[in-house]
Design a protein around this motif. Structure first.
Motif, short mmCIF file in Angstrom:
data_model
loop_
_atom_site.label_atom_id
_atom_site.label_comp_id
_atom_site.label_asym_id
_atom_site.label_seq_id
_atom_site.Cartn_x
_atom_site.Cartn_y
_atom_site.Cartn_z
N ASP A 115 -36.43 -28.20 1.30
CA ASP A 115 -36.08 -27.23 2.06
C ASP A 115 -34.76 -27.19 2.58
OD1 ASP A 115 -39.02 -26.69 1.60
OD2 ASP A 115 -39.32 -27.72 3.78
N GLY A 116 -34.39 -26.28 3.24
CA GLY A 116 -33.03 -25.79 3.78
C GLY A 116 -32.00 -25.20 2.82
N GLU B 294 -31.52 -29.81 1.53
CA GLU B 294 -31.21 -31.00 1.95
C GLU B 294 -32.48 -31.66 2.94
OE1 GLU B 294 -29.88 -28.13 2.44
OE2 GLU B 294 -29.49 -27.86 4.61
N LYS B 295 -33.30 -30.61 3.21
CA LYS B 295 -34.34 -31.25 3.89
C LYS B 295 -35.59 -31.58 3.20
CE LYS B 295 -32.86 -28.57 8.07
NZ LYS B 295 -33.06 -27.32 8.25
N ARG C 263 -39.50 -32.51 2.58
CA ARG C 263 -40.62 -32.44 3.20
C ARG C 263 -41.94 -33.01 2.41
NH1 ARG C 263 -43.98 -27.71 2.02
NH2 ARG C 263 -42.14 -26.73 1.51
N TYR D 212 -24.97 -34.66 -1.27
CA TYR D 212 -26.08 -35.12 -0.31
C TYR D 212 -25.64 -36.41 0.22
CZ TYR D 212 -29.03 -31.77 -2.20
OH TYR D 212 -29.66 -30.50 -2.78
#
Lengths: 694, 231
Positions: A188-189, A193-194, A196, A31
């Motif tokens: 998410d991802g 990595e995303k 929300r 990350y």
């Protein structure tokens, strides 16, 4: 690298074995864009996690040697030391903690606070390391972060409070509710990595509000502003909460708890945010050095890059390009080409290459400043040495290094193996102060000693793999000690006349038990009855005598030798004559001083289902163990005991069969205690027989 | 080595409980106080005295860790001596075993089960039992009676409990024993009550059957250390 020290975090990641530290570090590196693909510890791709750079670590799936790495998160620079989980490698954990400003204590959401978590926590307390807790593996069946948080409070005595609520658990783990911002966060991802952000799920809102209130009440004691805001009611600024939690964490009065699953890529970015928000920067913690010019008076290091350099070498590695020395700077700066001083040896050294380590890869840097952790190339020093500028003379306080408790003989199979083994042992002893080696003069065997069976096993494997040193290994032996219990006089004359120049020396005085330390030599000679130049010879003779005790051949410790009389001969006295006189004197006094054999006693914790408690206690009792206490934890019981190391060989097999493999144990060195009479007689008999046969 | 004489306050001996035990009589006692007034410190002083007299003590700590309980012993012993630690006196340390339970998990049956593990294998046979943190509020008369029976069944010389009283709870037994022990006071041979009096701390002996000290006697406690004061 950031020049603003408030934006630097030097952190360690510590936990019980198999809690997922290395997996967590792998995600942190991903990350923070240090690596671009995730490899699992025991992944099918065979690459292994980034921080497990040693072949053996990848194979066993545990971290043996800590590796340092560096990454950036938002505008913060983070130096991370990944530390080993097994208790035999505790010195690595301790060294890491010594130089770090904060730590993440990783716990398994199923296993909770386990024996090694207790050891690691004790070490963190010893070095006053502020910590945040991360309850990992919340995706696992049986995950219960609530219970683990309770254990943090009850077993580790930490003021631990959850800063998040997991949304779902086990296979349903979806995300978490942040109790500060009161948002639900999902990952998410492909690799989570995303982030929300959403409103808290309706079914959780009420509980989240209650928990937030409880958290606010708890942390408001660290901030008057927050307390006022809580009393006034209404909206509370998140910055006030961050500030209060940070204050509580830095002062070691509060431990914020985070949850997630590194393996399932959930919660890691929030943990990084917590590192930034709650763990201290180098300027937030006080570090002390000893002023060598002022009777080792303690003084606070400044952290100021403009001040003279103070830097601690906390870890050595002998790599392909020579010795790599990991250092932490406490004040001042170093640049490539600078000349620095080793305060232990007084030697000047020139800084050649300066690198920032990223597991087994490195990047060249030109300079490094206060608070930084970097590595130097080609500097000859020992672990724990302090480097300074020319104008100051100080040392960072010494590190606590436990004594080795187990030893075994290693015999190289041929000459080539002998050469390679020497190289390997030379490197290992420099790298690891708990690993020691010496040659037994009677048997000619090389003996290695360390903190446990696994500890030595790993070094033997490394010898074979990294140095191609094929060795035969003897059975593990307990590192017994001998010590005296009474004061005894000696008066010995060494006299030899065998043609040519003779040998003459008389040494008289007494020996007595020394409460602290291994050996002390006191020169009370007056009137020159032993000339000055032969006093060190007496000391040397006594020290030689300590190598092998008369009872069982173990090292003698805890002895003060005082010489107060003697005689010399103008022609026949020599260095060797007085050394031999001292050896004779020691021999004369030793048996009169009522020597005893001491054995290492281990603190053992056996954790298993309560139904097996009786069998566990029985097995400990049979091993001359003393049960200190039992702790009932739901259906599990932890039995704490002190057991002689000599009785613990093969205990894992016994325990497995007694408990159907459901119990596990850890042990660490506690103290040395005299062996019972029967055991002592046996050891003496065995040693006499060995001597007869050799 | 700690000599018995070094310990200036030997509460077991001061109350004459050693002599009572010598006559085969058993004692069940309780130390009552408000939270934070030093009940555990008093219990540990009783336990240490038992240990010094050569008795084996089982210290059951409800809701506390083994380490914390051990620390109590070290702290009290260090105050009674010159900083001695129990770990350095194996002959006395051997007389102590600690068992910890969660508040909700402690029952007489469970204690019996655990104790059987020890006694049947001849690992440890306690003569004195300390139960610190027993929940009197949520346990009834029968439970206490069972524990009294437990003392006889296992041939214990004594059991000592601690009990928390609350300022607002004014209930007392006819003998002046405060809640939460007011309804079970007849089961106890000895009832001690820690009472702050201005800057002083007093240990009132509310009940003491077959003791060397009469009920109504008040001992002084050092408010800084909670050690029972000599004289």
């Amino acid at each position: 690298m950031n020049k603003d020290l408030s934006k630097v975090r030097n952190i360690g990641i510590s936990a019980h074995i198999d809690s997922g530290k290395t997996t967590l570090t792998e995600r942190i590196l991903f990350y923070t864009n240090r690596i671009h693909a995730i490899h699992e510890v025991r992944g099918k791709d065979g690459v292994g996690a980034k921080m497990d750079s040693m072949e053996l670590e990848k194979e066993r799936g545990i971290t043996i040697q800590s590796a340092a790495t560096y990454c950036s998160w938002k505008d913060i620079d983070i130096n991370i030391i990944d530390t080993p989980g097994h208790v035999d490698f505790t010195v690595e954990v301790e060294r890491a903690l010594r130089v770090l400003d904060g730590a993440i204590l990783v716990l398994c959401s199923v296993g909770g606070v386990q024996s090694q978590s207790i050891t690691v926590n004790r070490q963190m307390t010893r070095y006053k390391v502020p910590r945040i807790a991360f309850i990992n593996k919340c995706d696992r069946t049986g995950a219960n972060p609530e219970r683990v948080t309770r254990q943090l409070r009850e077993k580790l005595d930490l003021n631990a409070h959850m800063m998040q609520m997991p949304i779902g658990l086990e296979g349903d783990l979806a995300g978490m509710v942040d109790l500060v911002t009161m948002q639900a966060i999902y990952f998410d991802g492909d690799n989570g990595e995303k982030l929300r952000y959403e409103a808290i799920p309706a079914g959780m809102a009420e509980e989240a509000e209650e928990r937030r209130q409880a958290l606010l009440e708890e942390i408001s004691m660290f901030s008057e502003e927050l307390m006022e805001a809580v009393l006034e009611g209404g909206d509370i600024d998140a910055a006030l909460i961050y500030d209060a939690v940070r204050k509580g964490t830095v002062s070691l009065d509060f431990t914020p708890v985070f949850v997630g699953s590194a393996y399932k890529n959930k919660g890691i970015q929030l943990l990084l945010d917590a590192v930034e928000a709650y763990l201290p920067s180098p300027t937030d913690v006080e570090n002390f050095a000893l002023d060598l010019k002022n009777n080792e008076a303690e003084f606070k290091v400044s952290n100021n890059p403009a001040d003279p350099l103070i830097m601690l070498a906390f870890k050595l590695e002998d790599g392909r390009y020579g010795q790599l020395t990991y250092v932490r700077t406490y004040q001042g700066q170093i640049r490539k080409g600078d000349t620095i001083y080793n305060s232990r040896t007084g030697k000047k050294v020139k800084v050649g290459r300066l690198v920032r380590m990223h597991s087994d890869e490195m990047e060249e840097i030109e300079e490094c400043g206060s608070g930084d952790i970097v590595a130097l190339f080609g500097i000859d020093c020992a672990s724990g040495d302090t480097f300074t500028s020319e104008n100051i003379s100080c040392s960072m306080s010494s590190m606590h290094i436990p004594e080795p408790v187990i030893s075994l003989a290693v015999i190289p199979v041929d000459n080539k193996a002998q050469i390679n083994m020497s190289k390997a042992l030379n490197r290992f002893t420099k790298e690891d102060p708990t690993f020691k080696t010496f040659v037994d003069h009677e048997t000619g065997e090389t003996i290695i000693s360390g903190m446990g069976e696994l500890h030595l096993e790993v070094y033997i494997e490394r010898m074979k793999r990294e140095y191609k040193a094929e060795v035969q290994v003897g059975a593990p032996q307990v590192a017994y000690r001998e010590t005296i219990t009474n004061r005894a006089e000696f008066n010995y004359t060494h006299k030899k006349q065998t043609g040519g120049s003779g040998q003459f020396g008389r040494v008289a005085g007494y020996m007595e038990p020394l409460e602290e330390g291994d050996y002390e030599f006191v020169d009370s000679i007056v009137g020159g009855v032993i000339p000055r130049e032969y006093i060190p010879s007496c000391d040397k003779g006594f020290q030689k005598s300590l190598e092998k005790g008369a009872l069982c051949g173990a090292t003698i410790t805890g002895v003060r030798c005082v010489i107060n009389d003697g005689a010399f001969h103008a022609v026949d006295s020599s260095d060797i004559a007085f050394q031999l006189a001292a050896i004779g004197a020691f021999k004369e006094g030793y048996m009169k001083a009522k020597p005893v054999i001491m054995e290492p006693i281990m603190k053992v914790a056996v954790e298993g289902p309560s139904e097996f408690q009786g069998s566990v206690m029985g097995s400990i009792n049979q091993r001359r163990g003393m049960i200190i206490g039992t702790m009932e934890e739901g259906n599990y019981t932890v039995v704490e005991a002190e057991v002689p190391l000599s009785e613990m060989f093969g205990y894992s097999t016994t325990l497995r069969s007694l408990t159907q493999g459901k119990a596990e144990f850890t042990m660490e060195f506690a103290t040395f205690k005299p062996v019972p009479k029967g055991v002592s007689e046996e050891l003496i008999k065995k040693y006499q027989e060995e001597k007869k046969n050799s | 080595m700690v000599e018995n004489t070094v310990v200036v306050n030997n509460p077991i001996r001061a109350l004459g409980l050693d002599k009572k035990a010598g006559q085969g009589l058993q004692s069940m006692g309780v130390v009552i106080a408000r939270a934070g007034l030093g009940k555990t410190a008093i219990l540990v002083q009783f336990a240490l005295d038992c240990m010094l007299l050569g008795n084996k003590v089982l210290h059951v700590s409800i809701g506390q860790s083994v380490d914390k309980t051990r620390k109590w012993y070290d702290d009290i012993l260090a105050m009674l001596t010159d900083g001695e630690k129990l770990e350095t006196i194996p002959e006395i340390l051997r007389n102590r075993m600690i068992m910890t339970f969660k508040e909700s998990a402690f029952t007489k049956a469970k204690l019996e089960e655990r104790l059987d593990d020890l006694v049947k294998q001849d690992i440890y046979k306690p003569e004195c039992l300390i139960i610190d943190g027993y929940d009197f509020e949520h346990n009834d008369y029968t439970s206490m009676e069972e524990l009294r029976g437990f003392m006889s069944e296992h041939g214990l010389k004594m059991i000592w409990f601690s009990a928390v009283t609350h300022r607002e709870d004014k209930r007392v037994s006819a003998n002046g024993v405060p809640a939460p022990c007011h309804e079970v006071d007849d089961l106890f041979d000895i009832v001690l009550f820690i009472k702050p009096e201005g800057e002083q701390m007093k240990l009132d002996i509310l009940k003491c059957d077959d003791c060397a000290v009469h009920p109504g006697t008040s001992l002084s406690l050092d408010p800084a250390t909670m050690l029972i004061q000599k004289g």
